[in-house]
Write a protein that holds these residues in place. Structure first.
Motif, mmCIF file in Angstrom:
data_model
loop_
_atom_site.group_PDB
_atom_site.id
_atom_site.type_symbol
_atom_site.label_atom_id
_atom_site.label_comp_id
_atom_site.label_asym_id
_atom_site.label_seq_id
_atom_site.Cartn_x
_atom_site.Cartn_y
_atom_site.Cartn_z
ATOM 1 N N MET A 1 0.847 -1.180 0.000
ATOM 2 C CA MET A 1 0.000 0.000 0.000
ATOM 3 C C MET A 1 0.887 1.237 0.000
ATOM 4 N N ILE A 2 0.499 2.211 -0.795
ATOM 5 C CA ILE A 2 1.205 3.494 -0.776
ATOM 6 C C ILE A 2 0.210 4.596 -0.432
ATOM 7 N N ILE A 3 0.722 5.615 0.231
ATOM 8 C CA ILE A 3 -0.069 6.813 0.527
ATOM 9 C C ILE A 3 0.513 7.912 -0.350
ATOM 10 N N ARG A 4 -0.345 8.592 -1.094
ATOM 11 C CA ARG A 4 0.118 9.630 -2.019
ATOM 12 C C ARG A 4 -0.943 10.720 -2.139
ATOM 13 N N PRO A 5 -0.539 11.893 -2.674
ATOM 14 C CA PRO A 5 -1.539 12.934 -2.933
ATOM 15 C C PRO A 5 -2.565 12.454 -3.961
ATOM 16 N N ALA A 6 -3.797 12.854 -3.773
ATOM 17 C CA ALA A 6 -4.866 12.487 -4.701
ATOM 18 C C ALA A 6 -4.673 13.192 -6.030
ATOM 19 N N LEU A 7 -5.117 12.520 -7.074
ATOM 20 C CA LEU A 7 -5.078 13.043 -8.434
ATOM 21 C C LEU A 7 -6.498 13.133 -8.977
ATOM 22 N N PRO A 8 -6.730 13.980 -9.983
ATOM 23 C CA PRO A 8 -8.081 14.053 -10.565
ATOM 24 C C PRO A 8 -8.619 12.687 -10.996
ATOM 25 N N ALA A 9 -7.750 11.808 -11.450
ATOM 26 C CA ALA A 9 -8.181 10.480 -11.889
ATOM 27 C C ALA A 9 -8.733 9.641 -10.738
ATOM 28 N N ASP A 10 -8.496 10.051 -9.491
ATOM 29 C CA ASP A 10 -8.982 9.322 -8.318
ATOM 30 C C ASP A 10 -10.416 9.687 -7.941
ATOM 31 N N ALA A 11 -10.982 10.682 -8.593
ATOM 32 C CA ALA A 11 -12.275 11.236 -8.173
ATOM 33 C C ALA A 11 -13.386 10.200 -8.130
ATOM 34 N N ALA A 12 -13.464 9.317 -9.100
ATOM 35 C CA ALA A 12 -14.541 8.316 -9.113
ATOM 36 C C ALA A 12 -14.419 7.368 -7.924
ATOM 37 N N ALA A 13 -13.211 6.958 -7.596
ATOM 38 C CA ALA A 13 -13.015 6.067 -6.448
ATOM 39 C C ALA A 13 -13.382 6.774 -5.156
ATOM 40 N N LEU A 14 -13.008 8.048 -5.021
ATOM 41 C CA LEU A 14 -13.373 8.808 -3.826
ATOM 42 C C LEU A 14 -14.883 8.918 -3.705
ATOM 43 N N ALA A 15 -15.562 9.167 -4.821
ATOM 44 C CA ALA A 15 -17.023 9.265 -4.799
ATOM 45 C C ALA A 15 -17.645 7.938 -4.374
ATOM 46 N N GLU A 16 -17.119 6.841 -4.855
ATOM 47 C CA GLU A 16 -17.657 5.523 -4.496
ATOM 48 C C GLU A 16 -17.505 5.256 -2.999
ATOM 49 N N ILE A 17 -16.332 5.550 -2.458
ATOM 50 C CA ILE A 17 -16.084 5.339 -1.028
ATOM 51 C C ILE A 17 -16.997 6.238 -0.195
ATOM 52 N N TYR A 18 -17.077 7.503 -0.570
ATOM 53 C CA TYR A 18 -17.914 8.478 0.123
ATOM 54 C C TYR A 18 -19.380 8.052 0.083
ATOM 55 N N ASN A 19 -19.860 7.687 -1.106
ATOM 56 C CA ASN A 19 -21.270 7.344 -1.264
ATOM 57 C C ASN A 19 -21.661 6.121 -0.445
#
Length: 168
Positions: free
Chosen positions: A1-19
């Motif tokens: 696992m890596i921790i890194r700054p979010a990128l615009p391409a990550d937006a869909a995954a963030l939305a899925e987790i949030y939702n």
């Protein structure tokens, strides 16, 4: 696992987790879901303000994210932030939240912040334990200030002092 700054391409995954959290938990006292465009705009606004949005990535998939923002919109609170940590529902309990929170605390310390606050819905024992493991202390419990799924919810505040300054 890596921790890194979010990128615009990550937006869909963030939305899925949030939702998933919106629809299935009381971790977020929200009822409305978001789409990838919403999360992309949220990320862009945060990052433009110099605020972190960090993701946990495993096997090239985003499995969690974290961020902090202003505690209150008044100058006297400028060294205090409130944060959130979200982990994909089917991957909780594997240390992802721990790694995200550790990275976020490091970021806050490097930014010269003084206090980090967590607001956790009572009953979310896993989140409370995660925060206590990182040195957060419970400082307040506000009974029945929230509601979701037809029930009143208590909110627990935890805080971590990030530095040893006696004065700002």
């Amino acid at each position: 696992m890596i921790i890194r700054p979010a990128l615009p391409a990550d937006a869909a995954a963030l939305a899925e987790i949030y939702n998933h959290a919106v629809l299935n938990t009381v971790a977020l006292l929200m009822n409305d879901t978001v789409d990838a465009a919403n999360r992309a705009a949220w990320m862009e606004a945060r990052q433009a303000d110099g605020l972190p949005v960090l993701v946990a990535e495993e096997d090239e998939q985003v499995i969690g994210y974290t961020s902090y923002g202003p505690w209150r919109p008044f100058h006297g609170f400028c060294d205090t932030v409130e944060h959130s940590v979200y982990v994909r529902h089917d991957l909780r309990g594997r240390g992802t939240g721990h790694q995200l929170l550790a990275a976020l605390i490091d970021h806050a310390r490097a930014a010269g912040l003084h206090v980090m606050i967590a607001a956790v819905t009572a009953g979310n024992d896993a989140s409370i334990k995660l925060h206590e493991r990182h040195g957060f202390e419970i400082t307040a419990r506000m009974p029945q200030v929230g509601q979701k799924f037809g029930q009143w919810l208590d909110l627990i505040f935890l805080q971590l002092r990030l530095d040893a300054r006696d004065a700002p």
